[in-house]
Structure formats: C-alpha cells, structure tokens
Design an enzyme around this catalytic site. Structure first.
Site, PDB file in Angstrom:
ATOM      1  N   ARG A   1       0.851  -1.196   0.000  1.00  0.00           N
ATOM      2  CA  ARG A   1       0.000   0.000   0.000  1.00  0.00           C
ATOM      3  C   ARG A   1       0.885   1.244   0.000  1.00  0.00           C
ATOM      4  O   ARG A   1       1.409   1.656   1.027  1.00  0.00           O
ATOM      5  CB  ARG A   1      -0.941   0.022   1.206  1.00  0.00           C
ATOM      6  CG  ARG A   1      -1.810   1.283   1.238  1.00  0.00           C
ATOM      7  CD  ARG A   1      -3.047   1.155   2.091  1.00  0.00           C
ATOM      8  NE  ARG A   1      -2.786   1.144   3.513  1.00  0.00           N
ATOM      9  CZ  ARG A   1      -3.735   1.318   4.447  1.00  0.00           C
ATOM     10  NH1 ARG A   1      -5.000   1.524   4.090  1.00  0.00           N
ATOM     11  NH2 ARG A   1      -3.430   1.269   5.727  1.00  0.00           N
TER      12      ARG A   1
ATOM     13  N   ASP B   1      -4.772   4.514  14.090  1.00  0.00           N
ATOM     14  CA  ASP B   1      -3.934   4.949  12.977  1.00  0.00           C
ATOM     15  C   ASP B   1      -4.520   6.220  12.380  1.00  0.00           C
ATOM     16  O   ASP B   1      -5.355   6.882  12.996  1.00  0.00           O
ATOM     17  CB  ASP B   1      -3.787   3.838  11.939  1.00  0.00           C
ATOM     18  CG  ASP B   1      -5.133   3.422  11.321  1.00  0.00           C
ATOM     19  OD1 ASP B   1      -6.147   4.104  11.552  1.00  0.00           O
ATOM     20  OD2 ASP B   1      -5.165   2.403  10.609  1.00  0.00           O
TER      21      ASP B   1
END
EC number: 2.3.3.9
Length: 533
Positions: A166, A441
C-alpha cells in the site's frame, strides 16, 4: 496508449542524504538505475497528478459554492452489465485474511506478519506508517530483503503470505526527493522503487506485484493508476495485467463511482475494500462546513447498522459480485492482551462472521493473535449460509443519510485523546499506536479531529450538560485526559491539534497537514543530523 514524451533537458533529481546508519540500505534501494526509473515515471505522470489535485478541489467547491451533491454517473461502465474484471491469478483466489497496518519500517512486526498463517500482509506505507526519511529507507529496504530472500527470520517469498503493498496516497509528498525542481509525489516514489527492485521476482514466482490503493476519489484517479500500471509493465517488460490492485472505497465521491473504478482498472483489478472510518471522515471533510452534516458521537451512534454505512457496504458487495471481483471488509483494530477475556475475542469473531455472511470475501485484522480465532470461520460456514446484504437499490440519499444522535462528553474526550496522541506518535516517527485495547492509525485520527473541528465550528451542544463545545472547553479536556507525562514534544502535539481543529479552512487530511508542517520537517532534520554525528 500515449504517454508524455521526455523532451527538452533531461530530468533532474535531488535526494536528501540518509542518516549514516542507513547508508547501506539507501545504496541498496536507491541505485542509479532505480533512481532513473523513478525520475522517468514522475516526469511522465507529474502533470496528470497536478490535474488530479485541482479536480479534487473543484469537486469540493461545487458543494461549497453551489450545494451540488454527488450522484451516480450515467456511464458505459454502469449500463453495460456484461463486463467482468480479468480473472485473478491463483494466489489471489480465496484470499480471506490479511494482516493490516503492517509498516515494513517496523522490522519485528513485518517479520512476525510474514510468518503468520494468513493469505496476505498489507505492506503499509499509508495509514499505519509515518513517512520519515528513516522509515522510508528502512521500509523499502526490508521489503527488498524479504522479496530477495535476505530478511532474517523468514523463508522464501513464494512460501509466505502475499505482499499487498500500500503506497502513500496522492495527498502525500516526499520532501526528501526533488524531481525537476518539484517535491516528488510520495506514492510514485514508493511504487517506483518497489516495482523496479521486486516486480520481476514476484511475477516469476506468481506472487505479485499486488497493491492496495487508498484514498481514491474518482474513476479518473483509478484510470491514472491504470495508466501508471500499463506504463510500468511495458517499461519493465511484464505482461499487461500482471499488476493487481484492490481499491479502498474510503471516500464519499468514490462511493458513487464504484462501477467506473472497477472498469478503469478491470485488467488490473483486485476488487474493492471498505474503510469505514476514513469513509465517514470524508463526508465530514467534503460537506462538514454545512450544519446539516454534523455527525454524532462516533463510538455511540456510528456503526455498520446505520443506514449510510449499511448501504455503502451493500453497494461495495453488490458491485463486486456483479463484476466478478472480490469484496474485502475492513480491519479489526482489537488488540489481544495475554489475559484477554474470551468474550472480547468472541465479539471480534462474531463481527467478522457477520461480514462473511453478508457477502464479504475477506477482511483484515491487526493483531496476529486473532488469526487462529478467525481462520476457522470459513471452514465452519457453508455457502448456503452466506446471504449478501439486500434491501433494494442504493440511492444517493442512502449514502448521505447522516445518523441521528448527539455529541457526548465521553465521545468528545475520546476524540481529543486519540487526535493528540496520534500527532504525538507521528512526531516520534510512528504511524500508529496502541490505546485502550485497540490500534489507532490515521483513519481513526481523521474521524477524531474532524468531529472535534465540526463541534467547535458549529458550536455544538454536549448532550448531557448542554455546554457549547469551544476552544476553552477543548483545552480543559486536554488537561484532563492527556495523562501521559508532559514533555516538549507532547506540548507541541497539543498545540498542533488545537491548531488543526480550530482552523477556519479545514485541511483535507491530517497526514498532509503533519507531513507538510515545518515542525515535522525540523524534527526530521534534527534526527538525521543526530544520527550522522
């Protein structure tokens, strides 16, 4: 397919020196040929990336200036029911479980993930990663070593879970690299270095290169990635369609263009993924200046049973099934402590079971200790039990129906705590942190800071006390909930949080705000100089 010709003076590049202790890793990944490849890919696509940013701004302004809401486009991709994505290679079929938020800069976590009994590992340079120059070099080097069989503690890459790389999203710049006089796009640096060193090995072994693409806002952005894939495959002499990518539908505009996104990537598509907190945050980000789009306490009133999320998930599943593409659910952020209650684990297992029953082909968890509990789910369920979410056609109103509720003091405190501690950890070079039994996150930091900004912006009343949310109340909450011993960096984090939630013009991404902030750059420079001494 035509690409921008490299005319005029040759591309130029300036790369910041690495810290002394990372010079060997730097030399391994930033070789002369790899740098030349990255220069070319940036030069070819930089104009289209610039155009992408202006289109994002233009679409957002259409609501602010004209009140224009998104709608489903009338397109061939939508009206033609016959097309499907290209069939997936063997390693991508029955991909049920990935480990998420695995920053390869965290070597121990990366090695542990690669040794786990899962189908894939989200090799994360985005939500769970802080892009310091140190972390970028270590992360790219660890991936290189893993693919080349040189990373201590793991076996051959063909026997490991697949790497679901990613890269950073389009909002992120790499301030340590300047190409053609301009700061380089972060995603192209990540993608280019990864592909140059690893694509041929992964292709020959039938285990890549595969990607998660985050924060796309339209089909035109999917088309840009598709063009990058085609150019890269031609340049590296890989068959077209070798690259596969799963798009995270975590933006409200992208939710209206799922068919079109799959269509633009159909030769390279690995389906779609749900990102609930990012998706919810995007609605506030795009429309939150309007008081009609005030969200209630996310922990108490925002969940997958609410209409806007239930219909969003239904649309992801239905769109993927119609096009022969996998539908991937979200990530469980639960942490499993050594003395964890069985009820706590069962709650996660039951939640993931419901995702399977409603039609998702797979999902992610963060904690590797959950893997053993999750892996049995597919074998325990029969196909006849799986009944995809239904409820008629999904309408624009469904996707934009803001849940009822209100702002609670407890919810406000939680958002403040998560927002401040995320910034504090980011300044320390960490893209995620552990808090109250869960991993936090950038996705949870986004929804947290956006809800606080919205409360202050619209002078929202707290349910219990009818107190107006203000900057003064915010400061009192910070003094109460931030129990960590105060130090200079934490005080800076508090100041940055107050700044971002009280600004008149809302930054689209907390990561962009932090990455571009002079304080973060100063801290990076200080750390690089310190390591060189």
């Amino acid at each position: 397919m035509k690409y921008k010709k490299l005319t005029g003076p040759p591309p130029t590049i300036n790369i910041a020196d690495p810290p002394r202790h990372l010079q060997e890793a730097f030399r391994t990944v930033f070789t002369k040929d790899a740098v030349e490849f990255v220069m070319q890919i940036v030069t070819v696509f930089e104009d289209r990336i610039e155009e992408l940013q202006w289109k994002r701004l233009s679409k957002k302004l259409e609501f602010y200036l004209k009140g224009k809401l998104p709608s489903f486009p009338q397109s061939i991709a939508r009206s033609d029911t016959s097309w499907k994505i290209r069939p997936l290679p063997e390693r991508l079929r029955n991909r049920h479980l990935d480990l998420g938020d695995v920053s390869p800069a965290n070597t121990n976590q990366f090695v542990q993930a690669l040794n786990a009994d899962v189908q894939g590992v989200q090799v994360d340079f985005d939500d769970g990663h802080c892009p310091t120059w140190h972390n970028q070099i270590v992360g790219l080097y660890n991936v290189y070593q893993a693919v080349h069989g040189e990373l201590y503690g793991i076996g051959s890459i063909q026997n490991l879970p697949i790497l679901m790389f990613r890269p950073r999203a389009w909002n992120m710049l790499e301030h340590n690299i300047i190409i053609n006089g301009k700061t380089a796009p972060g995603p192209l640096i990540d993608f280019g270095i990864f592909m140059y060193h690893n694509a041929k090995i992964l292709t020959d072994l039938g285990c890549g290169p595969f990607f998660y693409l985050s924060k796309l806002e339209s089909a035109s952005e999917a088309k840009l990635w598709n063009n990058i894939f085609v150019w890269t495959q031609q340049r590296l002499q890989l068959p077209v369609g070798t690259i596969k990518a799963c798009v995270l539908i975590e933006n409200i505009f992208a939710a209206f263009e799922m068919d079109e996104i799959l269509y633009e990537l159909k030769d390279h598509s690995l389906g779609l993924n749900c990102g609930i907190w990012d998706y919810t945050a995007s609605i506030i980000c795009k429309f939150g200046n309007n008081p009609n789009y005030i969200f209630p306490d996310r922990n108490k009133f925002v969940n997958i049973e609410r209409q806007f999320l239930k219909k969003y998930m239904q649309l992801v599943i239905e769109t993927c099934r119609a096009r022969g593409a996998p539908a991937t659910g979200g990530m469980s952020a639960l942490l499993v402590p050594s003395q964890c209650s069985p009820d706590r684990i069962n709650k996660v297992v039951e939640s993931k079971k419901q995702e399977i029953l409603t039609g998702f082909d797979g999902f992610l968890v963060y904690d590797v200790k959950l893997v053993i509990h999750i892996n049995n789910l597919w074998s325990d369920l029969s196909q006849s039990e799986i009944k995809p979410i239904s409820g008629g056609n999904v309408t624009p109103d469904d996707l934009l129906q803001i849940p009822s509720g209100g702002v609670t003091l407890e919810g406000l405190k939680h958002n403040v705590e998560v927002g401040v501690l995320y910034i504090y950890n980011w300044l320390n070079g960490n893209g995620h942190f552990f808090h109250k039994g869960a991993v936090e996150d950038s996705a949870t930091a986004e929804i947290s800071r956006l809800q606080v900004w919205q409360c202050i912006r619209h002078q929202v009343l707290i349910n219990e006390s009818k107190t107006v949310v203000s900057k003064e109340l915010l400061q009192n909450i910070i003094d109460e909930v931030i129990q960590t011993q105060r130090n200079n960096l934490l005080n800076i984090a508090i100041d940055l949080f107050i700044e971002i939630v009280t600004t008149k013009y809302l930054p689209d991404f907390i990561t962009t705000y932090l990455n571009d902030h002079y304080i973060f750059k100063q801290i990076q420079t200080y750390n690089i100089v310190k390591h060189k001494l």
